[in-house]
Design a protein around this motif. Structure first.
Motif, PDB file in Angstrom:
ATOM      1  N   ALA A 101     -12.594  -5.137  15.178  1.00 49.96           N
ATOM      2  CA  ALA A 101     -13.266  -4.460  13.781  1.00 49.96           C
ATOM      3  C   ALA A 101     -13.883  -5.829  13.112  1.00 49.96           C
ATOM      4  N   LEU A 102     -14.956  -5.482  12.343  1.00 48.89           N
ATOM      5  CA  LEU A 102     -15.642  -6.204  11.659  1.00 48.89           C
ATOM      6  C   LEU A 102     -15.972  -5.358  10.209  1.00 48.89           C
ATOM      7  N   ASN A 103     -15.764  -6.017   9.150  1.00 51.77           N
ATOM      8  CA  ASN A 103     -15.757  -5.568   7.506  1.00 51.77           C
ATOM      9  C   ASN A 103     -16.516  -6.495   6.916  1.00 51.77           C
ATOM     10  N   SER A 104     -17.949  -6.046   6.562  1.00 52.92           N
ATOM     11  CA  SER A 104     -18.920  -6.905   5.914  1.00 52.92           C
ATOM     12  C   SER A 104     -18.887  -8.404   6.393  1.00 52.92           C
ATOM     13  N   PRO A 105     -19.258  -8.202   7.836  1.00 55.88           N
ATOM     14  CA  PRO A 105     -19.465  -9.580   8.675  1.00 55.88           C
ATOM     15  C   PRO A 105     -20.464 -10.368   8.172  1.00 55.88           C
ATOM     16  N   MET A 106     -20.434 -11.463   8.454  1.00 55.23           N
ATOM     17  CA  MET A 106     -21.450 -12.694   8.121  1.00 55.23           C
ATOM     18  C   MET A 106     -22.427 -12.988   9.277  1.00 55.23           C
ATOM     19  N   ILE A 107     -23.467 -11.960   9.352  1.00 54.70           N
ATOM     20  CA  ILE A 107     -24.368 -12.187  10.620  1.00 54.70           C
ATOM     21  C   ILE A 107     -25.827 -12.290   9.806  1.00 54.70           C
ATOM     22  N   PRO A 108     -26.193 -13.648   9.624  1.00 52.77           N
ATOM     23  CA  PRO A 108     -27.380 -13.847   9.058  1.00 52.77           C
ATOM     24  C   PRO A 108     -28.705 -13.230   9.925  1.00 52.77           C
ATOM     25  N   VAL A 109     -29.647 -12.557   9.201  1.00 52.54           N
ATOM     26  CA  VAL A 109     -30.869 -12.347   9.838  1.00 52.54           C
ATOM     27  C   VAL A 109     -32.004 -13.360   9.391  1.00 52.54           C
ATOM     28  N   CYS A 110     -31.639 -14.482   8.595  1.00 54.72           N
ATOM     29  CA  CYS A 110     -32.402 -15.526   8.283  1.00 54.72           C
ATOM     30  C   CYS A 110     -32.185 -16.731   9.085  1.00 54.72           C
ATOM     31  N   ASP A 111     -32.907 -17.691   9.236  1.00 58.36           N
ATOM     32  CA  ASP A 111     -32.922 -18.688   9.915  1.00 58.36           C
ATOM     33  C   ASP A 111     -32.451 -20.057   9.218  1.00 58.36           C
ATOM     34  N   PRO A 112     -31.029 -20.484   9.371  1.00 58.57           N
ATOM     35  CA  PRO A 112     -30.567 -21.393   8.534  1.00 58.57           C
ATOM     36  C   PRO A 112     -31.440 -22.762   8.690  1.00 58.57           C
ATOM     37  N   TYR A 113     -32.067 -22.797   9.918  1.00 59.82           N
ATOM     38  CA  TYR A 113     -32.673 -23.986  10.161  1.00 59.82           C
ATOM     39  C   TYR A 113     -34.387 -23.918  10.180  1.00 59.82           C
ATOM     40  N   GLY A 148     -22.351   2.663   0.126  1.00 62.37           N
ATOM     41  CA  GLY A 148     -23.344   2.510  -0.982  1.00 62.37           C
ATOM     42  C   GLY A 148     -24.773   3.015  -0.536  1.00 62.37           C
ATOM     43  N   VAL A 149     -24.777   3.973  -0.042  1.00 65.64           N
ATOM     44  CA  VAL A 149     -26.134   4.779   0.315  1.00 65.64           C
ATOM     45  C   VAL A 149     -26.918   4.771  -1.039  1.00 65.64           C
ATOM     46  N   LYS A 150     -28.281   4.688  -0.812  1.00 62.92           N
ATOM     47  CA  LYS A 150     -29.089   5.006  -1.983  1.00 62.92           C
ATOM     48  C   LYS A 150     -29.192   6.302  -2.419  1.00 62.92           C
ATOM     49  N   GLY A 151     -29.255   6.478  -3.821  1.00 66.52           N
ATOM     50  CA  GLY A 151     -29.110   7.864  -4.176  1.00 66.52           C
ATOM     51  C   GLY A 151     -30.297   8.003  -5.198  1.00 66.52           C
ATOM     52  N   GLY A 152     -31.459   8.687  -4.812  1.00 65.77           N
ATOM     53  CA  GLY A 152     -32.484   8.617  -5.817  1.00 65.77           C
ATOM     54  C   GLY A 152     -33.083   7.302  -5.974  1.00 65.77           C
ATOM     55  N   PRO A 153     -33.305   6.884  -7.075  1.00 61.90           N
ATOM     56  CA  PRO A 153     -33.955   5.701  -7.419  1.00 61.90           C
ATOM     57  C   PRO A 153     -32.832   4.504  -7.400  1.00 61.90           C
ATOM     58  N   PHE A 154     -31.533   5.091  -7.460  1.00 64.69           N
ATOM     59  CA  PHE A 154     -30.579   3.989  -7.553  1.00 64.69           C
ATOM     60  C   PHE A 154     -29.941   3.258  -6.497  1.00 64.69           C
ATOM     61  N   TRP A 155     -29.310   2.196  -6.421  1.00 66.55           N
ATOM     62  CA  TRP A 155     -28.666   1.578  -5.443  1.00 66.55           C
ATOM     63  C   TRP A 155     -27.028   1.441  -6.232  1.00 66.55           C
ATOM     64  N   LYS A 156     -26.149   1.440  -5.286  1.00 67.80           N
ATOM     65  CA  LYS A 156     -24.647   1.153  -5.787  1.00 67.80           C
ATOM     66  C   LYS A 156     -24.298  -0.242  -5.440  1.00 67.80           C
ATOM     67  N   VAL A 157     -24.107  -1.132  -6.350  1.00 65.86           N
ATOM     68  CA  VAL A 157     -23.803  -2.698  -5.947  1.00 65.86           C
ATOM     69  C   VAL A 157     -22.634  -3.079  -6.899  1.00 65.86           C
ATOM     70  N   PRO A 158     -22.239  -4.152  -6.455  1.00 62.11           N
ATOM     71  CA  PRO A 158     -22.031  -4.766  -5.128  1.00 62.11           C
ATOM     72  C   PRO A 158     -21.071  -3.972  -4.292  1.00 62.11           C
ATOM     73  N   ASN A 159     -21.079  -4.261  -3.055  1.00 63.28           N
ATOM     74  CA  ASN A 159     -20.109  -3.602  -2.094  1.00 63.28           C
ATOM     75  C   ASN A 159     -19.788  -4.471  -1.144  1.00 63.28           C
ATOM     76  N   HIS A 160     -19.650  -5.719  -1.272  1.00 58.50           N
ATOM     77  CA  HIS A 160     -19.282  -6.728   0.058  1.00 58.50           C
ATOM     78  C   HIS A 160     -17.817  -6.421   0.002  1.00 58.50           C
ATOM     79  N   LEU A 161     -16.990  -6.108   1.191  1.00 55.16           N
ATOM     80  CA  LEU A 161     -15.604  -6.246   1.555  1.00 55.16           C
ATOM     81  C   LEU A 161     -15.232  -4.648   1.354  1.00 55.16           C
ATOM     82  N   TYR A 162     -15.998  -3.894   0.706  1.00 60.84           N
ATOM     83  CA  TYR A 162     -15.504  -2.469   0.601  1.00 60.84           C
ATOM     84  C   TYR A 162     -15.455  -1.717   2.046  1.00 60.84           C
ATOM     85  N   PHE A 163     -14.516  -1.042   2.366  1.00 59.16           N
ATOM     86  CA  PHE A 163     -14.189  -0.441   3.287  1.00 59.16           C
ATOM     87  C   PHE A 163     -13.188   0.660   3.340  1.00 59.16           C
ATOM     88  N   ASP A 164     -13.077   1.544   4.308  1.00 56.93           N
ATOM     89  CA  ASP A 164     -12.271   2.620   4.156  1.00 56.93           C
ATOM     90  C   ASP A 164     -10.899   2.319   4.891  1.00 56.93           C
TER      91      ASP A 164
END
Length: 339
Positions: free
Chosen positions: A206-218, A312-328
């Motif tokens: 199980a992975l909850n808010s896993p740190m998987i970067p999409v940007c190249d650190p180098y 935290g799905v977008k509803g209309g023009p709004f985002w719900k933030v922050p939600n790092h580490l949120y899980f069921d």
């Protein structure tokens, strides 16, 4: 044969998110509002002492229900700590290996308040309320910030598997039930490296808010331009900190490229890998959503049985933030129990 993928969107109605307009694309405003949310929850980012007395940090109303065995090890590679928690009266033979996030330690499972502690407490409550025997919990720590690296390095995956794990097993006794691995945030990447490189060790992951970067650190700019191009809510300096963490534990671009889950996944994963649960917030302030979303696609394409939940799905023009580490908590508790 490819396994079916369950992808669910959580409404997030039960969580106290702040609202951030997605219509106004001003990153300065986004960062200001999200940073204010973090300041309102100082315990979520405050480093903790690695020499803490774990038992003293368990809430008094629940402390009597557990037995903890914690120990420090000063091995030839690096010092490390482990805390094993057993629930009194539980007949479960399963073992959950939990890998904590940045600023946490070996006390993470029951200590409060800690980042995500209310959700982990919810997992334990779900087991109790549903009459499920709780597994033995193992929390390993090499410090409040560390990365397990499959290609060598300060804390290599082989060091954990060949030196640390046998010592932990001496305390656990012979394997009689399932071994489940779970990681959050920084620990999510650690758990993922162990999952990808040693699938034979685990029965579920199980992975909850896993740190998987999409940007190249180098990248020449350290990933700064990529960070600015991420179109889901984040706090840029926090995303940058995750890239700095990669550079701290991976000595060069080549070593990270070999370990990067988005590159290693297509090479390593196959239908024989254990079932995987991934839960992530689309408005994760560390910018981890794009990487987690991409990895679950890779895993599904390679035939891994993946269950995927987004908060935290977008509803209309709004985002719900922050939600790092949120899980069921109920979903995680059931998955860990094998339900």
């Amino acid at each position: 044969m490819s396994q079916p993928v369950e992808c669910r969107r959580a409404s997030g109605a039960d969580y106290p998110y702040m609202l951030l307009s997605g219509a106004i694309r001003l990153r300065g405003l986004c960062m200001l509002l999200a940073a204010a949310a973090l300041m309102a929850l100082p315990s979520c980012r405050r480093p903790v002492s690695s020499g803490a007395d774990c038992a003293a940090m368990i809430p008094p109303d629940s402390a009597s229900g557990y037995i903890q065995e914690c120990a420090d090890h000063d091995g030839p590679v690096a010092p490390w700590r482990v805390c094993i928690t057993r629930t009194k009266g539980s007949a479960s033979k399963d073992v959950l290996f939990y890998f904590h996030g940045y600023s946490n330690d070996q006390c993470a499972w029951l200590a409060a308040p800690r980042p995500g502690s209310e959700f982990r407490a919810g997992v334990a409550e779900w087991w109790r309320d549903n009459g499920v025997d709780a597994p033995t919990i193992v929390v390993f720590s090499a410090g409040r910030r560390f990365l397990l690296t499959p290609g060598g390095g300060r804390y290599s995956v082989s060091w954990f598997v060949e030196s640390v794990l046998p010592e932990i097993r001496k305390k656990l006794g012979p394997k009689e039930g399932d071994y489940i691995i779970w990681g959050t945030s920084m620990g999510g990447l650690n758990a993922l490296e162990l999952y990808m490189n040693h699938p034979e060790l685990w029965d579920r992951a199980a992975l909850n808010s896993p740190m998987i970067p999409v940007c190249d650190p180098y990248a020449g700019d350290g990933g700064a331009a990529c960070i600015l191009g991420i179109d889901t809510p984040q706090i840029g300096f926090l995303t940058n900190e995750s890239l700095k963490l990669v550079r701290e534990f991976y000595p060069d671009s080549e070593s990270w490229s070999d370990a990067d889950p988005l590159k290693a996944g297509p090479r390593l994963l196959n239908p024989e890998y254990p079932p995987l649960l991934i839960e992530i917030g689309i408005a994760d302030e560390f910018g981890f959503y794009p990487g987690a979303d991409e990895f679950r696609k890779i895993a599904a394409e390679k035939g891994v049985s993946v269950e995927y939940i987004v908060h935290g799905v977008k509803g209309g023009p709004f985002w719900k933030v922050p939600n790092h580490l949120y899980f069921d908590p109920g979903k995680f508790a059931g998955f860990i129990a094998g339900d």
